[in-house]
Design a protein around this motif. Structure first.
Motif, PDB file in Angstrom:
ATOM      1  N   ASN A  25     -15.525  12.159 -28.614  1.00 56.86           N
ATOM      2  CA  ASN A  25     -16.624  12.728 -27.809  1.00 56.86           C
ATOM      3  C   ASN A  25     -16.002  13.495 -26.642  1.00 56.86           C
ATOM      4  OD1 ASN A  25     -19.347  13.126 -27.344  1.00 56.86           O
ATOM      5  ND2 ASN A  25     -19.491  11.415 -25.880  1.00 56.86           N
TER       6      ASN A  25
ATOM      7  N   SER B 133     -15.480  12.834 -36.789  1.00 54.96           N
ATOM      8  CA  SER B 133     -16.449  13.751 -36.178  1.00 54.96           C
ATOM      9  C   SER B 133     -15.956  14.175 -34.798  1.00 54.96           C
ATOM     10  CB  SER B 133     -17.814  13.066 -36.061  1.00 54.96           C
ATOM     11  OG  SER B 133     -18.721  13.906 -35.378  1.00 54.96           O
TER      12      SER B 133
ATOM     13  N   CYS C 185     -17.552  15.503 -31.381  1.00 59.05           N
ATOM     14  CA  CYS C 185     -18.804  15.729 -30.639  1.00 59.05           C
ATOM     15  C   CYS C 185     -18.513  16.378 -29.290  1.00 59.05           C
ATOM     16  CB  CYS C 185     -19.516  14.404 -30.379  1.00 59.05           C
ATOM     17  SG  CYS C 185     -20.091  13.592 -31.870  1.00 59.05           S
TER      18      CYS C 185
ATOM     19  N   SER D 287     -24.209  17.751 -29.113  1.00 56.93           N
ATOM     20  CA  SER D 287     -24.202  16.786 -30.230  1.00 56.93           C
ATOM     21  C   SER D 287     -25.115  15.623 -29.882  1.00 56.93           C
ATOM     22  CB  SER D 287     -22.797  16.204 -30.455  1.00 56.93           C
ATOM     23  OG  SER D 287     -21.834  17.190 -30.545  1.00 56.93           O
TER      24      SER D 287
ATOM     25  N   LEU E  94     -24.921  11.936 -30.084  1.00 54.78           N
ATOM     26  CA  LEU E  94     -23.905  10.906 -30.342  1.00 54.78           C
ATOM     27  C   LEU E  94     -24.463   9.777 -31.204  1.00 54.78           C
ATOM     28  CD1 LEU E  94     -20.990  10.000 -29.844  1.00 54.78           C
ATOM     29  CD2 LEU E  94     -21.733   8.965 -27.694  1.00 54.78           C
TER      30      LEU E  94
ATOM     31  N   GLU F 185     -24.651  10.861 -34.784  1.00 52.23           N
ATOM     32  CA  GLU F 185     -23.303  10.983 -35.364  1.00 52.23           C
ATOM     33  C   GLU F 185     -22.743   9.605 -35.710  1.00 52.23           C
ATOM     34  OE1 GLU F 185     -21.065  13.835 -36.110  1.00 52.23           O
ATOM     35  OE2 GLU F 185     -23.157  14.435 -36.238  1.00 52.23           O
TER      36      GLU F 185
END
Ligand SMILES: NC(=O)c1ccc[n+]([C@@H]2O[C@H](COP(=O)([O-])OP(=O)(O)OC[C@H]3O[C@@H](n4cnc5c(N)ncnc54)[C@H](O)[C@@H]3O)[C@@H](O)[C@H]2O)c1
Length: 247
Positions: free
Chosen positions: A9, A33, A35, A39, A41, A44
């Motif tokens: 992230n 992934s 982010c 995004s 979170l 995801e």
């Protein structure tokens, strides 16, 4: 052995980009992934089912990001600075309640961790302490998380440093000239291009001075610590604050 699945992230930022690269280069980790702003979170986490979420975002959002991660039952590794003592306590309680763990590391560079440990050790003998920390001008917060953590570690060993200040307060002709005080230790924050992250701990006693300095000149200095923290985090319950706790 299956790889540890990681969401990064803040993946478009300086630390996020370096971390994605480091994770991709590590045979035991997989970045599932990336982010960033925009995004979702929570979505995801639900769709990619990671083991760990690594956060390198912004001091204003790190607390809510970390709560989102914990409430999903996943492990969090947090490099973002700016979490307060009260917030850290809340994250500890929340992660225990959700039977998961959170690793908060204000500095992932092994040299910086050693600097903090040496300073804590030296504070038993040298009771006068000031800190100067140097970062790039785009750093969102001051003082740095490393400076705060250094004072916390010194305070655990030597709660009475800087008693020589006593009640005597010098006049500051310009407010802030003597730094910002945390647990009675002045911290001076320099923000200048060309720095990544540096810090000096200045310690004294009558007639002598010890200077302990660490410089990160490249973000690669943080990456072995980032990868280690991700791997270790899968066994963590509650809050672990500081890379030194898992070395
Ligand atoms: N722990 C360490 O060893 C260490 C080392 C260096 C920097 N830091 C800290 O890490 C943090 C990030 O530093 P940086 O230099 O990469 O900053 P940066 O500004 O380069 O990157 C931050 C990224 O986070 C993204 N972001 C902001 N809010 C977000 C949100 N709500 N959700 C998702 N993404 C979001 C931004 O768009 C950006 O891409 C800072 O707090 C910094 O002090 C820690």
């Amino acid at each position: 052995m299956s790889k540890v699945k990681v969401i990064v992230n803040g993946a478009k930022g300086n630390m996020g980009k370096a971390s994605v690269q480091a994770i991709e280069n590590d045979g035991e980790l997989e970045c599932v992934s990336q982010c960033d702003v925009g995004s979702n979170l929570m979505d995801e986490i639900a769709s990619k089912s990671p083991d760990v979420i690594l956060d390198f975002t912004h001091p204003n959002v790190v607390f809510s990001n970390t709560k989102t991660i914990i409430e999903s039952g996943k492990r969090a590794v947090v490099g973002t600075t700016g979490l307060t003592e009260v917030q850290l306590k809340e994250l500890d309680e929340l992660s225990r309640a959700n039977n998961t763990g959170v690793l908060v590391c204000p500095n992932f560079a092994i040299g910086a961790v050693l600097m903090m440990q040496f300073a804590a050790q030296a504070s038993k003998y040298l009771h006068e302490v000031e800190i100067i920390e140097y970062h790039h001008p785009y750093k969102a917060d001051a003082p740095s998380g490393t400076a705060i953590k250094t004072v916390d570690m010194i305070h655990d060993v030597s709660p009475n440093v800087n008693e020589h200040f006593g009640d005597f307060k010098q006049t500051e002709l310009i407010e802030g000239s003597k730094g910002g005080y945390y647990k009675n230790v002045p911290i001076h924050s320099v923000r200048l291009d060309s720095y990544i992250a540096s810090q000096e701990v200045l310690m004294g006693s009558p007639g002598q001075r010890l200077t302990i300095r660490h410089d990160s000149m490249d973000r690669m200095s943080f990456m072995p610590g980032v990868c280690l923290a991700i791997k270790k985090s899968v066994d963590v319950t509650g809050l672990v604050y500081g890379l030194e706790k898992i070395l």
